[in-house]
Design a protein around this motif. Structure first.
Motif, mmCIF file in Angstrom:
data_model
loop_
_atom_site.group_PDB
_atom_site.id
_atom_site.type_symbol
_atom_site.label_atom_id
_atom_site.label_comp_id
_atom_site.label_asym_id
_atom_site.label_seq_id
_atom_site.Cartn_x
_atom_site.Cartn_y
_atom_site.Cartn_z
ATOM 1 N N ARG A 1 33.977 20.601 112.360
ATOM 2 C CA ARG A 1 33.022 21.614 111.886
ATOM 3 C C ARG A 1 32.823 21.525 110.365
ATOM 4 N N GLY A 2 31.579 21.477 109.956
ATOM 5 C CA GLY A 2 31.265 21.457 108.530
ATOM 6 C C GLY A 2 31.342 20.083 107.890
ATOM 7 N N HIS A 3 32.006 19.145 108.545
ATOM 8 C CA HIS A 3 32.207 17.813 107.992
ATOM 9 C C HIS A 3 31.125 16.862 108.506
ATOM 10 N N GLY A 4 30.894 15.802 107.743
ATOM 11 C CA GLY A 4 29.952 14.780 108.190
ATOM 12 C C GLY A 4 28.609 15.375 108.570
ATOM 13 N N LYS A 5 28.214 15.183 109.829
ATOM 14 C CA LYS A 5 26.926 15.682 110.306
ATOM 15 C C LYS A 5 27.051 16.969 111.117
ATOM 16 N N SER A 6 28.257 17.503 111.232
ATOM 17 C CA SER A 6 28.446 18.739 112.013
ATOM 18 C C SER A 6 28.179 19.972 111.163
ATOM 19 N N MET B 1 27.302 26.487 117.626
ATOM 20 C CA MET B 1 27.512 25.605 116.479
ATOM 21 C C MET B 1 27.384 24.163 116.972
ATOM 22 N N SER B 2 26.734 23.313 116.178
ATOM 23 C CA SER B 2 26.486 21.938 116.619
ATOM 24 C C SER B 2 27.507 20.976 116.030
ATOM 25 N N LEU C 1 32.291 24.641 102.150
ATOM 26 C CA LEU C 1 33.177 23.782 102.936
ATOM 27 C C LEU C 1 34.540 23.661 102.271
ATOM 28 N N LEU C 2 34.543 23.390 100.979
ATOM 29 C CA LEU C 2 35.805 23.217 100.260
ATOM 30 C C LEU C 2 36.626 24.506 100.293
ATOM 31 N N GLY D 1 28.889 26.483 110.593
ATOM 32 C CA GLY D 1 28.922 27.723 111.366
ATOM 33 C C GLY D 1 29.440 28.888 110.553
ATOM 34 N N GLU D 2 29.584 30.015 111.211
ATOM 35 C CA GLU D 2 29.992 31.236 110.503
ATOM 36 C C GLU D 2 31.454 31.580 110.722
ATOM 37 N N GLN D 3 32.085 30.993 111.750
ATOM 38 C CA GLN D 3 33.476 31.324 112.030
ATOM 39 C C GLN D 3 34.403 30.691 110.992
ATOM 40 N N SER D 4 35.553 31.347 110.771
ATOM 41 C CA SER D 4 36.541 30.733 109.903
ATOM 42 C C SER D 4 37.125 29.514 110.610
ATOM 43 N N LEU D 5 37.567 28.548 109.813
ATOM 44 C CA LEU D 5 38.101 27.317 110.392
ATOM 45 C C LEU D 5 39.618 27.361 110.454
ATOM 46 N N SER D 6 40.153 26.591 111.354
ATOM 47 C CA SER D 6 41.603 26.427 111.478
ATOM 48 C C SER D 6 41.864 25.162 112.277
#
Lengths: 65, 225
Positions: free
Chosen positions: B29-34, A39-40, B138-139, B37-42
């Motif tokens: 992860r997922g925010h801005g320019k990142s 992941m980037s 993302l939300l 991915g497929e993993q859940s976030l925490s």
């Protein structure tokens, strides 16, 4: 008079080595992506390169009232 | 005022510390320019990402400023790496989520349509700048992060292991991080100062950047020199 070049050469060499290591240890300002677990992640490094590191972390998407 | 969460929201106070510190910023992860991915976030995942980045940059000791989610990750980092974190400053960052916390209802009710109707410009900016934008996903994903009451979420009593000088800030009118919770946090961290920023709500650094920027720089200067 024969100049003993070692007297000049070694101190200069040591200073050069010291300076090179110092510059190498300074973290340059930059930005880009780092790959973590396929992941980037985008990051940037700015400010004073000689300053101590300060990590600044943003918030998430939320309302403000 | 609102943001989708990216390093750009820190632009208002970065100038106050840029001359003294080398500033490291990252998009979660997922925010801005990142990428998301497929993993859940925490918050634990965010923490691990930051640790990987700092190791990549060969950073030894460092200080942290963290705003809401960033502050929650900052608590986790300071508790986890007490020998590495020199100084900690947070803004509007909850340290636990009690079952009756009023923010649960607010965060649970947050939906894409409401957001799009009120913050179309912010969403457009995100979709323009993220390589793989998916605001709906993302939300949905970050709501799970906010409402996570397990060990991968808020630090809770682990804040008691934070040893570095700490400054907790909140906006006087913040509806998410209450004064009572801020005071409760102050009693649990051994070396903790507290600033209640007047005339601001949840984004004090954007509503009153000069005041917050100068407090941040003054606190860091005192404890990092």
């Amino acid at each position: 008079m024969q100049l003993n070049q070692n007297i000049l050469y070694y101190p200069v060499s040591k200073w050069h080595l010291l300076l090179t290591n110092l510059l190498r240890n300074l973290m340059k300002n930059k930005n880009g992506y780092i790959n973590i677990d396929n992941m980037s992640l985008y990051f940037d490094v700015s400010g004073n390169p000689k300053g101590k590191p300060l990590l600044m972390l943003h918030g998430g998407p939320r309302f403000n009232g | 005022m609102a943001g989708l969460g990216s390093m750009d929201e820190l632009n208002s106070i970065s100038p106050y510390v840029a001359s003294n510190y080398q500033v490291i910023r990252v998009d979660f992860r997922g925010h801005g320019k990142s990428l998301l991915g497929e993993q859940s976030l925490s918050y634990l995942q965010y923490q691990k990402d930051i640790q990987a980045l700092l190791n990549h940059l060969d950073v030894g000791q460092y200080s942290i400023f963290g705003f809401i989610d960033g502050g929650i990750v900052a608590y986790r980092l300071a508790a986890r790496e007490p020998d590495r974190v020199n100084c900690l400053v947070t803004l509007g960052a909850q340290w636990r989520l009690k079952p009756n916390d009023p923010s649960i209802e607010l965060l649970s009710a947050l939906n894409k349509d409401d957001w799009l109707s009120q913050f179309a410009n912010e969403v457009a900016y995100y979709e323009e700048n993220n390589p793989e934008p998916n605001f709906s996903k993302l939300l949905h994903t970050v709501k799970d992060v906010w409402l996570d009451t397990t060990a991968s979420g808020y630090p809770d009593i682990a804040v008691e292991t934070i040893k570095c000088p700490t400054l907790v800030m909140r906006g006087d009118n913040d509806f998410l991080f209450s004064l009572d919770e801020a005071v409760a946090l102050k009693t649990r961290i051994s070396n903790c100062s507290f600033a209640n920023i007047p005339l601001t709500a949840h984004s004090s650094h954007q509503e009153s950047p000069k005041l917050v920027g100068e407090i941040l720089n003054q606190f860091l200067q005192k404890y990092t020199n």
